[in-house]
Motif scaffolding. Structure first.
Motif, PDB file in Angstrom:
ATOM      1  N   UNK A  41       6.664 -21.371   8.529  1.00  0.00           N
ATOM      2  CA  UNK A  41       6.038 -21.673   7.252  1.00  0.00           C
ATOM      3  C   UNK A  41       5.590 -20.398   6.536  1.00  0.00           C
ATOM      4  N   UNK A  42       5.044 -19.458   7.305  1.00  0.00           N
ATOM      5  CA  UNK A  42       4.551 -18.201   6.730  1.00  0.00           C
ATOM      6  C   UNK A  42       5.269 -17.031   7.389  1.00  0.00           C
ATOM      7  N   UNK A  43       5.812 -16.162   6.566  1.00  0.00           N
ATOM      8  CA  UNK A  43       6.509 -14.980   7.044  1.00  0.00           C
ATOM      9  C   UNK A  43       5.626 -13.765   6.782  1.00  0.00           C
ATOM     10  N   UNK A  44       5.597 -12.843   7.730  1.00  0.00           N
ATOM     11  CA  UNK A  44       4.775 -11.647   7.573  1.00  0.00           C
ATOM     12  C   UNK A  44       5.606 -10.390   7.520  1.00  0.00           C
ATOM     13  N   UNK A  45       5.030  -9.362   6.924  1.00  0.00           N
ATOM     14  CA  UNK A  45       5.646  -8.045   6.898  1.00  0.00           C
ATOM     15  C   UNK A  45       4.658  -7.023   7.423  1.00  0.00           C
ATOM     16  N   UNK A  46       5.155  -6.047   8.161  1.00  0.00           N
ATOM     17  CA  UNK A  46       4.310  -4.998   8.730  1.00  0.00           C
ATOM     18  C   UNK A  46       4.931  -3.643   8.442  1.00  0.00           C
ATOM     19  N   UNK A  47       4.087  -2.708   8.018  1.00  0.00           N
ATOM     20  CA  UNK A  47       4.574  -1.361   7.705  1.00  0.00           C
ATOM     21  C   UNK A  47       3.451  -0.362   7.913  1.00  0.00           C
ATOM     22  N   UNK A  48       3.831   0.896   8.121  1.00  0.00           N
ATOM     23  CA  UNK A  48       2.872   1.992   8.282  1.00  0.00           C
ATOM     24  C   UNK A  48       3.302   3.142   7.399  1.00  0.00           C
ATOM     25  N   UNK A  49       2.346   3.691   6.670  1.00  0.00           N
ATOM     26  CA  UNK A  49       2.585   4.870   5.845  1.00  0.00           C
ATOM     27  C   UNK A  49       1.942   6.069   6.531  1.00  0.00           C
ATOM     28  N   UNK A  50       2.708   7.131   6.721  1.00  0.00           N
ATOM     29  CA  UNK A  50       2.188   8.334   7.369  1.00  0.00           C
ATOM     30  C   UNK A  50       3.112   9.497   7.046  1.00  0.00           C
ATOM     31  N   UNK A  51       2.602  10.693   7.216  1.00  0.00           N
ATOM     32  CA  UNK A  51       3.390  11.911   7.057  1.00  0.00           C
ATOM     33  C   UNK A  51       3.489  12.594   8.409  1.00  0.00           C
ATOM     34  N   UNK A  52       4.701  12.821   8.864  1.00  0.00           N
ATOM     35  CA  UNK A  52       4.882  13.354  10.211  1.00  0.00           C
ATOM     36  C   UNK A  52       4.224  14.720  10.402  1.00  0.00           C
ATOM     37  N   UNK A  53       4.086  15.500   9.307  1.00  0.00           N
ATOM     38  CA  UNK A  53       3.519  16.841   9.427  1.00  0.00           C
ATOM     39  C   UNK A  53       2.030  16.898   9.087  1.00  0.00           C
ATOM     40  N   UNK A  54       1.399  15.742   8.893  1.00  0.00           N
ATOM     41  CA  UNK A  54      -0.034  15.717   8.600  1.00  0.00           C
ATOM     42  C   UNK A  54      -0.800  16.186   9.834  1.00  0.00           C
ATOM     43  N   UNK A  55      -1.521  17.314   9.756  1.00  0.00           N
ATOM     44  CA  UNK A  55      -2.235  17.807  10.945  1.00  0.00           C
ATOM     45  C   UNK A  55      -3.353  16.875  11.392  1.00  0.00           C
ATOM     46  N   UNK A  56      -3.825  16.018  10.470  1.00  0.00           N
ATOM     47  CA  UNK A  56      -4.897  15.085  10.821  1.00  0.00           C
ATOM     48  C   UNK A  56      -4.388  13.831  11.524  1.00  0.00           C
ATOM     49  N   UNK A  57      -3.053  13.642  11.576  1.00  0.00           N
ATOM     50  CA  UNK A  57      -2.436  12.482  12.243  1.00  0.00           C
ATOM     51  C   UNK A  57      -2.915  11.156  11.654  1.00  0.00           C
ATOM     52  N   UNK A  58      -3.119  11.094  10.345  1.00  0.00           N
ATOM     53  CA  UNK A  58      -3.587   9.854   9.725  1.00  0.00           C
ATOM     54  C   UNK A  58      -2.441   8.849   9.598  1.00  0.00           C
TER      55      UNK A  58
ATOM     56  N   UNK B  10      17.267  -7.805  -3.498  1.00  0.00           N
ATOM     57  CA  UNK B  10      16.884  -6.411  -3.369  1.00  0.00           C
ATOM     58  C   UNK B  10      17.150  -5.955  -1.944  1.00  0.00           C
ATOM     59  N   UNK B  11      17.018  -4.653  -1.699  1.00  0.00           N
ATOM     60  CA  UNK B  11      17.418  -4.156  -0.390  1.00  0.00           C
ATOM     61  C   UNK B  11      16.516  -4.680   0.723  1.00  0.00           C
ATOM     62  N   UNK B  12      15.198  -4.656   0.517  1.00  0.00           N
ATOM     63  CA  UNK B  12      14.249  -5.055   1.552  1.00  0.00           C
ATOM     64  C   UNK B  12      13.713  -6.462   1.305  1.00  0.00           C
ATOM     65  N   UNK B  13      13.435  -7.217   2.360  1.00  0.00           N
ATOM     66  CA  UNK B  13      12.816  -8.530   2.181  1.00  0.00           C
ATOM     67  C   UNK B  13      11.439  -8.396   1.534  1.00  0.00           C
ATOM     68  N   UNK B  14      11.015  -9.406   0.758  1.00  0.00           N
ATOM     69  CA  UNK B  14       9.721  -9.330   0.075  1.00  0.00           C
ATOM     70  C   UNK B  14       8.541  -9.052   0.995  1.00  0.00           C
ATOM     71  N   UNK B  15       8.539  -9.605   2.200  1.00  0.00           N
ATOM     72  CA  UNK B  15       7.400  -9.398   3.098  1.00  0.00           C
ATOM     73  C   UNK B  15       7.240  -7.930   3.463  1.00  0.00           C
ATOM     74  N   UNK B  16       8.355  -7.241   3.694  1.00  0.00           N
ATOM     75  CA  UNK B  16       8.265  -5.822   4.025  1.00  0.00           C
ATOM     76  C   UNK B  16       7.914  -5.005   2.786  1.00  0.00           C
ATOM     77  N   UNK B  17       8.431  -5.386   1.638  1.00  0.00           N
ATOM     78  CA  UNK B  17       8.055  -4.678   0.410  1.00  0.00           C
ATOM     79  C   UNK B  17       6.548  -4.797   0.167  1.00  0.00           C
ATOM     80  N   UNK B  18       6.006  -5.986   0.403  1.00  0.00           N
ATOM     81  CA  UNK B  18       4.572  -6.191   0.191  1.00  0.00           C
ATOM     82  C   UNK B  18       3.748  -5.358   1.176  1.00  0.00           C
ATOM     83  N   UNK B  19       4.187  -5.302   2.424  1.00  0.00           N
ATOM     84  CA  UNK B  19       3.470  -4.495   3.414  1.00  0.00           C
ATOM     85  C   UNK B  19       3.562  -3.014   3.081  1.00  0.00           C
TER      86      UNK B  19
END
Length: 234
Positions: free
Chosen positions: A40-57, A207-216
């Motif tokens: 009934x409900x589909x979810x999307x999961x994603x993480x934004x990060x920069x590999x060279x960020x010294x703070x590892x955020x 579109x290329x990505x499913x809406x759930x992943x685009x939203x995440x």
């Protein structure tokens, strides 16, 4: 997170322990359908990060879409990753933050599309597998590039080709839009490859990505902007 999750599945102290944890988790994956009869409900999961960020955020997000495709809930988490950026071990950077999102998310989806690899991984345990096993929820890996293997689908939307590595099929490449690079679909946890392909194909909307992943993706980037550049977050 399941109460029986061993600590080193999320927070290994060194590479050797992380590799051992991946082997343990891969042995416990369910690669057949063990999911609700109706999604009934589909979810999307994603993480934004920069590999060279010294703070590892890392900035994680999970979004729930209801049966109409409207956003029903979102949860985000900004934190310092315990584990460094090492290709093939991204689950240890991303899964803890995503698990924190899941704990606060309501309503929760019946199945998660994870922006990243599932079983199409050198040790069969990409972040979609990692997260699915830790949470014990059905997950599918929806990656934008290959980590291992080869696949060459045709040019038309809906064209597919198996991802083959070391003589075996580890996923499916799916062309979702003409002239766009394919998506690389692989099993996460509690979903068969055939069902994973069917769900992702049905979820795409031209579109290329499913809406759930685009939203995440949008939610994770918004969380990142709010932390790094709050003046532009709105």
């Amino acid at each position: 997170m399941r109460p029986e999750t061993p600590p080193h599945w999320l927070h290994p102290s060194m590479i050797a322990e992380a590799r051992a944890a991946q082997a343990e988790m891969a042995a416990r994956l369910v690669m057949e359908d063990a999911l609700p009869a109706r999604i009934a409900c589909l979810g999307g999961a994603d993480v934004s990060a920069t590999r060279f960020d010294p703070a590892r955020r890392v900035f994680a997000a999970i979004v729930t879409l209801d049966a109409t495709g409207a956003e029903a809930a979102r949860a985000t988490e900004a934190r310092i990753a315990d584990f460094p950026y090492i290709p093939g071990y991204l689950g240890f950077r991303e899964a803890p933050a995503l698990a924190a999102c899941w704990a606060r998310l309501a309503p929760k989806p019946d199945l998660l599309l994870v922006d990243g690899q599932g079983a199409a991984h050198p040790r069969g345990l990409g972040v979609a597998c990692h997260l699915g096993l830790v949470l014990d929820v059905p997950t599918i890996g929806v990656a934008k590039s290959l980590l291992v293997g080869e696949a060459s689908p045709g040019p038309e939307p809906g064209d597919t080709a198996p991802i083959v590595w070391k003589g075996r099929e580890i996923g499916v490449a799916l062309r979702t839009r003409r002239r766009a690079s394919p998506l690389y679909i692989s099993v996460g946890h509690r979903v068969s490859l055939a069902t994973a392909l069917r769900i992702v194909r049905a979820a795409c909307d031209g579109r290329r990505l499913p809406p759930a992943i685009r939203a995440a993706h949008e939610a994770a980037n918004a969380a990142r902007r709010a932390t790094i550049d709050p003046d532009r977050a709105g």
